[in-house]
Structures are given as structure tokens and as C-alpha cells.
Design a protein around this motif. Structure first.
Motif, PDB file in Angstrom:
ATOM      1  N   LEU A   1       0.988  -1.004   0.291  1.00  5.17           N
ATOM      2  CA  LEU A   1       0.245  -0.115  -0.358  1.00  5.17           C
ATOM      3  C   LEU A   1       1.025   1.536   0.263  1.00  5.17           C
ATOM      4  CD1 LEU A   1      -2.611   1.350   0.746  1.00  5.17           C
ATOM      5  CD2 LEU A   1      -2.559   1.259   2.711  1.00  5.17           C
ATOM      6  N   GLN A   2       1.614   1.358   1.038  1.00  9.41           N
ATOM      7  CA  GLN A   2       2.384   2.285   1.249  1.00  9.41           C
ATOM      8  C   GLN A   2       3.524   3.011  -0.269  1.00  9.41           C
ATOM      9  OE1 GLN A   2       5.011   1.402   4.239  1.00  9.41           O
ATOM     10  NE2 GLN A   2       3.692   2.397   5.794  1.00  9.41           N
ATOM     11  N   ASN A   3       3.939   1.996  -0.896  1.00 10.97           N
ATOM     12  CA  ASN A   3       4.936   1.601  -1.675  1.00 10.97           C
ATOM     13  C   ASN A   3       4.078   2.143  -3.591  1.00 10.97           C
ATOM     14  OD1 ASN A   3       7.192   1.558  -1.278  1.00 10.97           O
ATOM     15  ND2 ASN A   3       7.197  -1.010  -1.401  1.00 10.97           N
ATOM     16  N   GLY A   4       2.705   1.802  -3.137  1.00  7.61           N
ATOM     17  CA  GLY A   4       1.179   2.566  -4.898  1.00  7.61           C
ATOM     18  C   GLY A   4       1.112   1.581  -5.014  1.00  7.61           C
ATOM     19  N   ASP A   5       0.815  -0.011  -4.676  1.00  6.69           N
ATOM     20  CA  ASP A   5       0.303  -1.205  -5.293  1.00  6.69           C
ATOM     21  C   ASP A   5      -0.565  -0.286  -5.213  1.00  6.69           C
ATOM     22  OD1 ASP A   5       0.357  -4.282  -5.688  1.00  6.69           O
ATOM     23  OD2 ASP A   5      -1.059  -3.822  -4.451  1.00  6.69           O
ATOM     24  N   PRO A   6      -1.827  -1.048  -7.148  1.00  6.41           N
ATOM     25  CA  PRO A   6      -2.663  -0.158  -7.394  1.00  6.41           C
ATOM     26  C   PRO A   6      -4.275  -0.781  -6.843  1.00  6.41           C
ATOM     27  CG  PRO A   6      -1.492  -1.381  -9.098  1.00  6.41           C
ATOM     28  CD  PRO A   6      -0.643  -1.069  -8.270  1.00  6.41           C
ATOM     29  N   ALA A   7      -3.805  -2.673  -6.567  1.00  7.02           N
ATOM     30  CA  ALA A   7      -5.008  -3.232  -5.537  1.00  7.02           C
ATOM     31  C   ALA A   7      -4.914  -2.670  -4.530  1.00  7.02           C
ATOM     32  CB  ALA A   7      -4.429  -4.423  -5.820  1.00  7.02           C
ATOM     33  N   ASN A   8      -4.060  -2.022  -3.216  1.00  7.53           N
ATOM     34  CA  ASN A   8      -3.997  -1.942  -2.328  1.00  7.53           C
ATOM     35  C   ASN A   8      -4.533   0.094  -1.962  1.00  7.53           C
ATOM     36  OD1 ASN A   8      -3.361  -4.767  -1.044  1.00  7.53           O
ATOM     37  ND2 ASN A   8      -1.937  -4.786  -0.597  1.00  7.53           N
ATOM     38  N   VAL A   9      -4.180   0.007  -3.018  1.00  4.56           N
ATOM     39  CA  VAL A   9      -4.643   1.510  -3.124  1.00  4.56           C
ATOM     40  C   VAL A   9      -5.836   1.449  -3.496  1.00  4.56           C
ATOM     41  CG1 VAL A   9      -4.568   3.584  -4.220  1.00  4.56           C
ATOM     42  CG2 VAL A   9      -2.242   2.065  -3.306  1.00  4.56           C
ATOM     43  N   ALA A  10      -6.361   0.699  -4.514  1.00  6.38           N
ATOM     44  CA  ALA A  10      -7.893   1.265  -4.696  1.00  6.38           C
ATOM     45  C   ALA A  10      -8.653   0.402  -3.709  1.00  6.38           C
ATOM     46  CB  ALA A  10      -8.258   0.287  -5.525  1.00  6.38           C
TER      47      ALA A  10
END
Length: 592
Positions: A226-235
Motif C-alpha cells: 500500500l505504501q509503495n502504491g500497489d494499485p490493488a491495495n491503493v484501490a
């Protein structure tokens, strides 16, 4: 006769003029003007004693010189007496009272009179601030209602107010929530009760990831992603935020609260590096390395010095390089000054965060001074706890924290039962509408009527009582005044009716008018101290004064001039009660 909104300001200015005219040192003379005990007058000047004592003069003689030199308009507007060793008492004459009531006849004229206090200023008020993906509970009540009242007071007194909900929307808990969501999410529950489902998933995720377990390592990897900007986790994180805000807004709508911004901790995630850099590049550095962490020591402050029994450094960056509340709060302060151009910042939290904000503000002052940034006024508005009648934290019978939605629902249900008992003939829809306003208002006012620094005992019986300093009592006072005009088919504050008003005459008329012209003083006290209960106390006293007037003097009499002046007093009472209650965040009723 011309009168200004704050009669006390007129008097303070006149006393300075009188000091110069009497040959006193006008620059050194401070009137020290205060609201007087009603038995002695409306205002009292206490400054003569200190001035005379410092110069070895007789204070009564100085007071007599000042009175003799008062400008003619003030001498004509007030009865002036000397009490004790040199207190000067001022009592507004009936004509002065009537002139003020005629001048301030609407919410717009009241607001115009009040607006000078903060005209041209921008204030950011940070309040409520719940954690996303969790239901709001009773502990969130005080910040929300106190913060909203402060916003309204500042706005009414001329400030541009920016309401900011500084959400707890970042941090380690989201790794566990994502872990739980990917394994046990129930789409139907998420659609039906989204925030309750997120709470359930977090609990499952937390229970499944004990310290040292492979599952905890997996949850931490989800957080890093999430902190590194993973699209799935950010969504997913954005979904959690959206769901939470929608649930929070349902409660805010019932409390009459809106926010201009929801800038949570996540918003400042990319702004903390500047904080680290600027705190370490000054000479000497404001922040220093301590056991691998970046901290600020406030050695000049006895409670926070390194020599204290319990060293308490302000940790700007943790030893593992992670940011924390200190990092984001420092970035937040800078953003509010640079982006919003804040002249004042108010943060509303419970008293347990007192040390944190004291150190935060000390750090901000050092940092801004070193960088030559403009320093706004900084206020940490604290409040005590809400307890049950046993003096302990308010809990459900099962020992759980009471959800705020459930608390508001119960308040409305209890109010509906009372309204139905007293007005069974009203249609159910009207009774439910009244109950929503009375029930929610009762919860709000039970909080706002208390000195915010104190704990207060939550009692359904007291907060819903129709007597005492309660919302139902004040709302009933408003409805009763409305009924006077409704029965006569009249509109409150109709200029055609009030034009025929004769001078105030009876003791009850004068006493009510004297209380009405004190509204600016109560407003100023509540705003300057950021303590809404001062306004609540004034409104309660005003309602009591109106009740005494209504019992003593019949309003609808045959003499048109007497009827007009009493209707004028009723209209101004209604205006001030409704304006004051709205400033506290309550809605009012025309029938109850």
C-alpha cells in the motif's frame, strides 16, 4: 440615538477620552471594564483602583474626575455611580436599551455588529477526526459538537473559517484490514452495513496476525505494498476511505456539521521529508538524533526537559525511519499556513493529547521562527470525558463502547416518547420531526452547556428535561415566543408593528432589555475563550428573564404603544435565542 453593538466598547473608549480630558495619564489608564452584577448596573470599570494606587491618589477622587469628564453622549446614555473605593458602575438608561434593540433587529444586523472581531482573518478548525474503517462512538461526540460550535462562533464574528476533518486514514492497521478483507469480506454485508463490515474484517485480521506469526508478516507486506502504491491495495484503501466518509457523513448530517476538507494523515505522507530537512538544517538544529530517532528536546520547558524525571522528547521520526503523529502534525501546521494562509489554527481533541500538542506548538514556534515563516495563533481546545452516572466511561451493558449512531437514535426515540405523551394529537410525522430536533439537540446541548475542560455525566433524564439548562427548555422557550405571534397572526420583528413602541417602562421590561443587550458580551466571551458554554449559560439566563417578563407583563394589551414595545421585546428575545442556539449548532422549532 446611535449605539454600537458592544456598549462596553463605547464605555471603554469614553473612559479613555475622560482620562485625557481630566488630565490623567490616558495612555497608562486601563478601564478594566467588565459586565457587572445586575444589582449594581450593566458594566463596571475597575481600573481606577490600580491606576490610583500606583500614583498614591485617592481612587474615589480619580473616579469622580473621570465621571465629570465623560463625553456628553455617554453621560446621557447611562446612569453612572461610584461604589466602594472607586468602582464605577454604568447602567444603561431605558432609551439606550430601546435604541440598541431597534438597531439590532435581525440576524444580519447582529452579525454585522459582531463581525469586527475577526474580520479579514482566516481560521482553520480541526475537529472530529475519527479513524477510517471504524464506527464513530460516543468518544467522538465532544470534538464534533464543540468544534462545530467554535466554527460557527468564529464565522459569526467575521472570520473565514475552514473546517478540516483530519482523518486517521493511514498506518499499520490498514495492513491487517487488507489482509482480513482479501480473505473474509462479505459483499452483501459490505453493501448493507459497510463500516460495520470493515470493523468485523479488521478484528478478524487483527486476531489472525499475532506477533511473530507468518500471517503478521503477510499483513506487513500488504501495508508495504500500500505504501509503495500497489494499485490493488491503493484501490482497497480508497474504498475503505469512501465507505467511512459516507458513514460519517450520515452522522454529521444529523448533527448539522459539514466539512470543507477531509485532509487525513495520508494527505501529508509525501510532505514529511521537508519537515525532517528543515528541522535539521537550522543552526543549531531544532531536531537531533537520539538512539536513531529524530527528536526535539524542549529543555527550556521544565515538563519536557531531558533532566525531567521522565524524559519526554518530541519524536519527529522513529528509529526505523517511519513517520508518526508528530511528523504529520508538523506538516499539517505548515500546510495550513502556506496553503490556507491561516491566521489562527484550532485543534479540538480530548485532554489526553495535551502533552503532544503542547510540544507540537513549541516545535512549530521554533521552526517557524528559524525559517521566518508567519506564525498563526495556535489553540489546542481540550475537553474532558463523557461518563455514566457511576462516574465511569460510558459503555453498553455488554461493556462495549457505545456507537454514536446508536446514541443519537436512542435520543430521538426517547424524545419521540415524550413528544407523543404531551402532544398525542399531532400527526406522527410531525412528532417524529420534532423528536429528531429535540433529541439531537438535547445530546448536543448537554455537551455544550458544560465547561469543556470538565468531565460530564451523561444522564438521559437531565438532558431531556423541560426545566433547567437543557435543550428542551430552550427550544420550548423559542416555540413559546413563536406561539405569541402565531396566535395574533403577526410576524416577529415586523417594522410596522414595532414603529409604534413606546419607551420601556416596567421593571420586567427593563430587566429583559438589559439581558438582551448583553448578548454581544456573551458572544465575545465564548469566542475569545473558545468555550461555547458561556453562550449556553447566557441563553439559559435570557430564557429565564423572558419567562419572568411574560409572567409579570401581559403582552397583548389594548394600548397599541405598550403592545408594540412588548412585542418588540418578544421578537428580540426570539432573535437572540434562535441566533444563539444556531451558533451552538442546534436547530430550533416554531412548535413543540
Amino acid at each position: 440615538m446611535h449605539v454600537t453593538f458592544h456598549l462596553a466598547d463605547d464605555l471603554a473608549h469614553a473612559l479613555h477620552q475622560a482620562a485625557a480630558a481630566a488630565g490623567l495619564d490616558a495612555a497608562a489608564f486601563a478601564p478594566d471594564l467588565r459586565t457587572a452584577d445586575p444589582r449594581h448596573g450593566d458594566f463596571q470599570a475597575n481600573g481606577v483602583l490600580g491606576y490610583a494606587k500606583a500614583r498614591k491618589l485617592n481612587p474615589r477622587t480619580v473616579a469622580e474626575q473621570l465621571i465629570a469628564a465623560l463625553p456628553a453622549p455617554i453621560a446621557a446614555a447611562f446612569d453612572v455611580t461610584i461604589a466602594g473605593p472607586g468602582f464605577i458602575n454604568f447602567t444603561a438608561r431605558p432609551a439606550t436599551l430601546l435604541a440598541w434593540l431597534r438597531a439590532y433587529h435581525s440576524r444580519a444586523t447582529l452579525a454585522t455588529g459582531a463581525a469586527a472581531a475577526h474580520a479579514g482573518q482566516t481560521w482553520v478548525v480541526d475537529y472530529s477526526s475519527p479513524n477510517t474503517a471504524k464506527q464513530m462512538h460516543v468518544g467522538h461526540l465532544r470534538s464534533a459538537v464543540i468544534g462545530e460550535a467554535i466554527c460557527r462562533l468564529l464565522a459569526f464574528t467575521g472570520a473565514r473559517v475552514i473546517r478540516d476533518n483530519h482523518l486517521g486514514d493511514w498506518g499499520t492497521q490498514f495492513g491487517k484490514l487488507i489482509y482480513g478483507f482479501k480473505r473474509w469480506a462479505d459483499p452483501a454485508a459490505l453493501a448493507r452495513e459497510p463500516i460495520e463490515e470493515l470493523e468485523r474484517l479488521y478484528k478478524l485480521g487483527n486476531d489472525a496476525t499475532p506477533e511473530g506469526s507468518p500471517a503478521l508478516d503477510e499483513a506487513r507486506r500488504e501495508l508495504v505494498a500500500l505504501q509503495n502504491g500497489d494499485p490493488a491495495n491503493v484501490a482497497l484503501w480508497k474504498k475503505f476511505s469512501d465507505v467511512s466518509l459516507a458513514a460519517f457523513q450520515q452522522i454529521y448530517d444529523r448533527l448539522g456539521i459539514h466539512f470543507d476538507h477531509h485532509l487525513g494523515e495520508s494527505f501529508y505522507n509525501d510532505k514529511v521529508d521537508r519537515v525532517y530537512r528543515e528541522l535539521t538544517e537550522t543552526t543549531p538544529p531544532i531536531a537531533e538524533n537520539s538512539a536513531g530517532a529524530l527528536v526535539v528536546f524542549h529543555d527550556e520547558h521544565p515538563r519536557f526537559s531531558r533532566q525531567a524525571e521522565r524524559p519526554n522528547p518530541f519524536m519527529v521520526r522513529k528509529a526505523d525511519g517511519a513517520s508518526g503523529y508528530a511528523s504529520t502534525d508538523l506538516a499539517t501546521a505548515l500546510y495550513r499556513v502556506e496553503h490556507f494562509h491561516a491566521d489562527g489554527i484550532v485543534v479540538v481533541t480530548d485532554f489526553r493529547q495535551g502533552d503532544h500538542f503542547e510540544q507540537l506548538f513549541l516545535t512549530v514556534k521554533k521552526w517557524f521562527a528559524a525559517k521566518n515563516y508567519r506564525l498563526p495563533e495556535l489553540h489546542h481546545v481540550t475537553f474532558g470525558a463523557v461518563t455514566g452516572e457511576d462516574g465511569k466511561a460510558l459503555k453498553t451493558r455488554d461493556g462495549d463502547t457505545i456507537k454514536l449512531k446508536a446514541l443519537l437514535d436512542e435520543a430521538v426515540d426517547r424524545a419521540f416518547a415524550i413528544v407523543s405523551e404531551k402532544n398525542a394529537d399531532l400527526p406522527e410525522t410531525e412528532r417524529r420531526s420534532i423528536a429528531e430536533i429535540v433529541g439531537i439537540g438535547a445530546v448536543q446541548y448537554a455537551d455544550l452547556s458544560q465547561n469543556r475542560s470538565s468531565n460530564y455525566v451523561f444522564s438521559w433524564e437531565k438532558m431531556l428535561a423541560l426545566d433547567g439548562n437543557t435543550a428542551p427548555y430552550l427550544l420550548y422557550a423559542v416555540a413559546r415566543v413563536h406561539s405569541i405571534f402565531r396566535k395574533q397572526n403577526l410576524t416577529p420583528a415586523d417594522p410596522a408593528t414595532e414603529a409604534h413602541a413606546s419607551p420601556l417602562h416596567t421593571p420586567a421590561e427593563i430587566a429583559l432589555a438589559r439581558k438582551l443587550v448583553k448578548f454581544p458580551d456573551a458572544l465575545r466571551l465564548a469566542t475569545d475563550t473558545l468555550r461555547p458554554h458561556f453562550l449556553g449559560l447566557y441563553l439559559y439566563e435570557l430564557a429565564g428573564e423572558f419567562s419572568s417578563f411574560y409572567s409579570a407583563d401581559k403582552v397583548i394589551v389594548d394600548d397599541p404603544a405598550i403592545r408594540a414595545r412588548r412585542l418588540l421585546l418578544c421578537a428580540r428575545t426570539l432573535l437572540v435565542l434562535e441566533t444563539g442556539l444556531h451558533l451552538l449548532g442546534l436547530r430550533t422549532l416554531t412548535r413543540m
